[in-house]
Design a protein around this motif. Structure first.
Motif, PDB file in Angstrom:
ATOM      1  N   GLY A 173      35.940   4.846 -24.629  1.00  0.00           N
ATOM      2  CA  GLY A 173      36.320   6.221 -24.925  1.00  0.00           C
ATOM      3  C   GLY A 173      35.486   7.224 -24.146  1.00  0.00           C
ATOM      4  O   GLY A 173      35.554   8.422 -24.394  1.00  0.00           O
ATOM      5  N   SER A 174      34.691   6.710 -23.205  1.00  0.00           N
ATOM      6  CA  SER A 174      33.886   7.583 -22.351  1.00  0.00           C
ATOM      7  C   SER A 174      33.650   6.882 -21.021  1.00  0.00           C
ATOM      8  O   SER A 174      33.893   5.685 -20.892  1.00  0.00           O
ATOM      9  CB  SER A 174      32.550   7.915 -23.017  1.00  0.00           C
ATOM     10  OG  SER A 174      31.771   6.745 -23.176  1.00  0.00           O
ATOM     11  N   MET A 175      33.206   7.662 -20.035  1.00  0.00           N
ATOM     12  CA  MET A 175      32.879   7.066 -18.739  1.00  0.00           C
ATOM     13  C   MET A 175      31.633   7.724 -18.174  1.00  0.00           C
ATOM     14  O   MET A 175      31.348   8.882 -18.477  1.00  0.00           O
ATOM     15  CB  MET A 175      34.050   7.154 -17.761  1.00  0.00           C
ATOM     16  CG  MET A 175      34.541   8.540 -17.448  1.00  0.00           C
ATOM     17  SD  MET A 175      35.853   8.612 -16.182  1.00  0.00           S
ATOM     18  CE  MET A 175      37.229   7.852 -16.981  1.00  0.00           C
ATOM     19  N   ASP A 176      30.913   6.953 -17.378  1.00  0.00           N
ATOM     20  CA  ASP A 176      29.701   7.462 -16.751  1.00  0.00           C
ATOM     21  C   ASP A 176      30.050   8.213 -15.465  1.00  0.00           C
ATOM     22  O   ASP A 176      31.217   8.335 -15.090  1.00  0.00           O
ATOM     23  CB  ASP A 176      28.710   6.329 -16.484  1.00  0.00           C
ATOM     24  CG  ASP A 176      29.260   5.265 -15.529  1.00  0.00           C
ATOM     25  OD1 ASP A 176      30.306   5.489 -14.876  1.00  0.00           O
ATOM     26  OD2 ASP A 176      28.641   4.200 -15.440  1.00  0.00           O
ATOM     27  N   PHE A 177      29.027   8.713 -14.788  1.00  0.00           N
ATOM     28  CA  PHE A 177      29.233   9.522 -13.589  1.00  0.00           C
ATOM     29  C   PHE A 177      29.966   8.754 -12.489  1.00  0.00           C
ATOM     30  O   PHE A 177      30.896   9.293 -11.878  1.00  0.00           O
ATOM     31  CB  PHE A 177      27.884  10.042 -13.066  1.00  0.00           C
ATOM     32  CG  PHE A 177      28.009  10.807 -11.785  1.00  0.00           C
ATOM     33  CD1 PHE A 177      28.592  12.062 -11.769  1.00  0.00           C
ATOM     34  CD2 PHE A 177      27.555  10.270 -10.595  1.00  0.00           C
ATOM     35  CE1 PHE A 177      28.725  12.780 -10.581  1.00  0.00           C
ATOM     36  CE2 PHE A 177      27.676  10.976  -9.398  1.00  0.00           C
ATOM     37  CZ  PHE A 177      28.262  12.232  -9.394  1.00  0.00           C
TER      38      PHE A 177
ATOM     39  N   ALA B 135      27.502  17.102  -7.281  1.00  0.00           N
ATOM     40  CA  ALA B 135      28.395  16.768  -8.390  1.00  0.00           C
ATOM     41  C   ALA B 135      27.621  16.087  -9.516  1.00  0.00           C
ATOM     42  O   ALA B 135      27.870  16.343 -10.695  1.00  0.00           O
ATOM     43  CB  ALA B 135      29.535  15.874  -7.901  1.00  0.00           C
ATOM     44  N   HIS B 136      26.668  15.231  -9.158  1.00  0.00           N
ATOM     45  CA  HIS B 136      25.861  14.540 -10.159  1.00  0.00           C
ATOM     46  C   HIS B 136      25.016  15.541 -10.943  1.00  0.00           C
ATOM     47  O   HIS B 136      24.904  15.454 -12.170  1.00  0.00           O
ATOM     48  CB  HIS B 136      24.986  13.485  -9.494  1.00  0.00           C
ATOM     49  CG  HIS B 136      24.315  12.576 -10.462  1.00  0.00           C
ATOM     50  ND1 HIS B 136      23.017  12.189 -10.329  1.00  0.00           N
ATOM     51  CD2 HIS B 136      24.766  11.963 -11.605  1.00  0.00           C
ATOM     52  CE1 HIS B 136      22.691  11.395 -11.333  1.00  0.00           C
ATOM     53  NE2 HIS B 136      23.738  11.249 -12.108  1.00  0.00           N
ATOM     54  N   LYS B 137      24.441  16.492 -10.232  1.00  0.00           N
ATOM     55  CA  LYS B 137      23.638  17.538 -10.876  1.00  0.00           C
ATOM     56  C   LYS B 137      24.501  18.330 -11.876  1.00  0.00           C
ATOM     57  O   LYS B 137      24.097  18.568 -13.010  1.00  0.00           O
ATOM     58  CB  LYS B 137      23.068  18.467  -9.797  1.00  0.00           C
ATOM     59  CG  LYS B 137      22.201  19.574 -10.307  1.00  0.00           C
ATOM     60  CD  LYS B 137      21.681  20.411  -9.145  1.00  0.00           C
ATOM     61  CE  LYS B 137      20.950  21.635  -9.627  1.00  0.00           C
ATOM     62  NZ  LYS B 137      20.520  22.488  -8.511  1.00  0.00           N
ATOM     63  N   GLU B 138      25.699  18.703 -11.457  1.00  0.00           N
ATOM     64  CA  GLU B 138      26.615  19.447 -12.331  1.00  0.00           C
ATOM     65  C   GLU B 138      27.054  18.588 -13.520  1.00  0.00           C
ATOM     66  O   GLU B 138      27.159  19.081 -14.645  1.00  0.00           O
ATOM     67  CB  GLU B 138      27.828  19.919 -11.529  1.00  0.00           C
ATOM     68  CG  GLU B 138      27.499  20.985 -10.523  1.00  0.00           C
ATOM     69  CD  GLU B 138      28.662  21.317  -9.596  1.00  0.00           C
ATOM     70  OE1 GLU B 138      29.807  20.855  -9.844  1.00  0.00           O
ATOM     71  OE2 GLU B 138      28.426  22.024  -8.601  1.00  0.00           O
ATOM     72  N   PHE B 139      27.323  17.312 -13.264  1.00  0.00           N
ATOM     73  CA  PHE B 139      27.749  16.394 -14.327  1.00  0.00           C
ATOM     74  C   PHE B 139      26.658  16.282 -15.395  1.00  0.00           C
ATOM     75  O   PHE B 139      26.941  16.349 -16.592  1.00  0.00           O
ATOM     76  CB  PHE B 139      28.068  15.016 -13.733  1.00  0.00           C
ATOM     77  CG  PHE B 139      28.634  14.034 -14.721  1.00  0.00           C
ATOM     78  CD1 PHE B 139      29.995  13.979 -14.969  1.00  0.00           C
ATOM     79  CD2 PHE B 139      27.809  13.144 -15.403  1.00  0.00           C
ATOM     80  CE1 PHE B 139      30.523  13.068 -15.868  1.00  0.00           C
ATOM     81  CE2 PHE B 139      28.324  12.224 -16.303  1.00  0.00           C
ATOM     82  CZ  PHE B 139      29.693  12.191 -16.535  1.00  0.00           C
ATOM     83  N   LYS B 140      25.408  16.109 -14.954  1.00  0.00           N
ATOM     84  CA  LYS B 140      24.298  15.987 -15.907  1.00  0.00           C
ATOM     85  C   LYS B 140      24.112  17.268 -16.706  1.00  0.00           C
ATOM     86  O   LYS B 140      23.788  17.214 -17.889  1.00  0.00           O
ATOM     87  CB  LYS B 140      22.994  15.627 -15.176  1.00  0.00           C
ATOM     88  CG  LYS B 140      22.977  14.204 -14.661  1.00  0.00           C
ATOM     89  CD  LYS B 140      21.617  13.737 -14.177  1.00  0.00           C
ATOM     90  CE  LYS B 140      20.972  14.663 -13.190  1.00  0.00           C
ATOM     91  NZ  LYS B 140      19.721  14.136 -12.618  1.00  0.00           N
ATOM     92  N   ALA B 141      24.348  18.421 -16.071  1.00  0.00           N
ATOM     93  CA  ALA B 141      24.218  19.701 -16.781  1.00  0.00           C
ATOM     94  C   ALA B 141      25.336  19.861 -17.809  1.00  0.00           C
ATOM     95  O   ALA B 141      25.096  20.323 -18.935  1.00  0.00           O
ATOM     96  CB  ALA B 141      24.233  20.857 -15.788  1.00  0.00           C
ATOM     97  N   GLU B 142      26.535  19.478 -17.435  1.00  0.00           N
ATOM     98  CA  GLU B 142      27.695  19.631 -18.321  1.00  0.00           C
ATOM     99  C   GLU B 142      27.753  18.559 -19.413  1.00  0.00           C
ATOM    100  O   GLU B 142      28.171  18.821 -20.534  1.00  0.00           O
ATOM    101  CB  GLU B 142      28.972  19.581 -17.474  1.00  0.00           C
ATOM    102  CG  GLU B 142      30.241  19.863 -18.238  1.00  0.00           C
ATOM    103  CD  GLU B 142      30.412  21.321 -18.631  1.00  0.00           C
ATOM    104  OE1 GLU B 142      31.124  21.576 -19.622  1.00  0.00           O
ATOM    105  OE2 GLU B 142      29.841  22.199 -17.960  1.00  0.00           O
ATOM    106  N   TYR B 143      27.315  17.334 -19.075  1.00  0.00           N
ATOM    107  CA  TYR B 143      27.385  16.205 -20.003  1.00  0.00           C
ATOM    108  C   TYR B 143      26.012  15.528 -20.070  1.00  0.00           C
ATOM    109  O   TYR B 143      25.793  14.469 -19.466  1.00  0.00           O
ATOM    110  CB  TYR B 143      28.464  15.206 -19.560  1.00  0.00           C
ATOM    111  CG  TYR B 143      29.773  15.883 -19.230  1.00  0.00           C
ATOM    112  CD1 TYR B 143      30.587  16.382 -20.241  1.00  0.00           C
ATOM    113  CD2 TYR B 143      30.174  16.083 -17.905  1.00  0.00           C
ATOM    114  CE1 TYR B 143      31.772  17.036 -19.946  1.00  0.00           C
ATOM    115  CE2 TYR B 143      31.362  16.731 -17.609  1.00  0.00           C
ATOM    116  CZ  TYR B 143      32.146  17.208 -18.622  1.00  0.00           C
ATOM    117  OH  TYR B 143      33.327  17.865 -18.325  1.00  0.00           O
ATOM    118  N   PRO B 144      25.073  16.124 -20.802  1.00  0.00           N
ATOM    119  CA  PRO B 144      23.683  15.620 -20.833  1.00  0.00           C
ATOM    120  C   PRO B 144      23.543  14.181 -21.309  1.00  0.00           C
ATOM    121  O   PRO B 144      22.568  13.511 -20.982  1.00  0.00           O
ATOM    122  CB  PRO B 144      22.971  16.576 -21.784  1.00  0.00           C
ATOM    123  CG  PRO B 144      23.876  17.731 -21.991  1.00  0.00           C
ATOM    124  CD  PRO B 144      25.252  17.307 -21.611  1.00  0.00           C
TER     125      PRO B 144
END
Length: 136
Positions: free
Chosen positions: A96-100, A55-64
């Motif tokens: 207005g944003s959140m981390d992984f 999930a972390h890998k996908e998150f970093k790819a989607e939200y650099p």
């Protein structure tokens, strides 16, 4: 003059070694922080470490940038009209944003079925140090 050049050259070599040691230590520190974050997510969700890593890998790819905005969260959320409230509940600093980490905790709230599961999850989510109490 020749001796001075040798001295400067040696300093440069030493500087690289120190820099290399610092970067290796920084890598070790980053890896330790990542493992700690994964462990926290595993503890607070029913996911395995492998699932969290994927999930972390996908998150970093989607939200650099390493952050997901409220609009992005709402677009990917499966809870419909509750997604905005869910986001706001986890966006404690009103950024207005959140981390992984926050994203994973917010996304796993919706998998709870019974009131007991929900209460247990809420308690675990707010028990920041795992000590069995919630501090104010």
């Amino acid at each position: 003059m020749e001796n001075r050049r040798k001295s400067v050259a040696k300093m440069g070599k030493k500087g690289k070694k120190v820099s290399s040691k610092k970067s290796k230590q920084a890598e070790k520190d980053a890896e330790a922080q990542l493992k700690e974050m994964y462990a926290m997510i595993v503890e607070k969700t029913e996911l395995t470490e492998e699932e969290v890593a994927e999930a972390h890998k996908e998150f970093k790819a989607e939200y650099p940038s390493g952050e997901i905005t409220m609009d992005e969260f709402m677009d990917q959320s499966t809870v419909g009209f509750l997604s905005e409230s869910l986001f706001k509940a986890f966006d404690k600093e009103n950024k207005g944003s959140m981390d992984f980490l926050t994203f994973m905790l917010a996304n796993n709230v919706t998998t709870l079925n019974t009131p007991e599961d929900k209460l247990d999850w809420i308690f675990t989510a707010f028990d920041k140090d795992g000590g069995g109490t919630i501090d104010t």
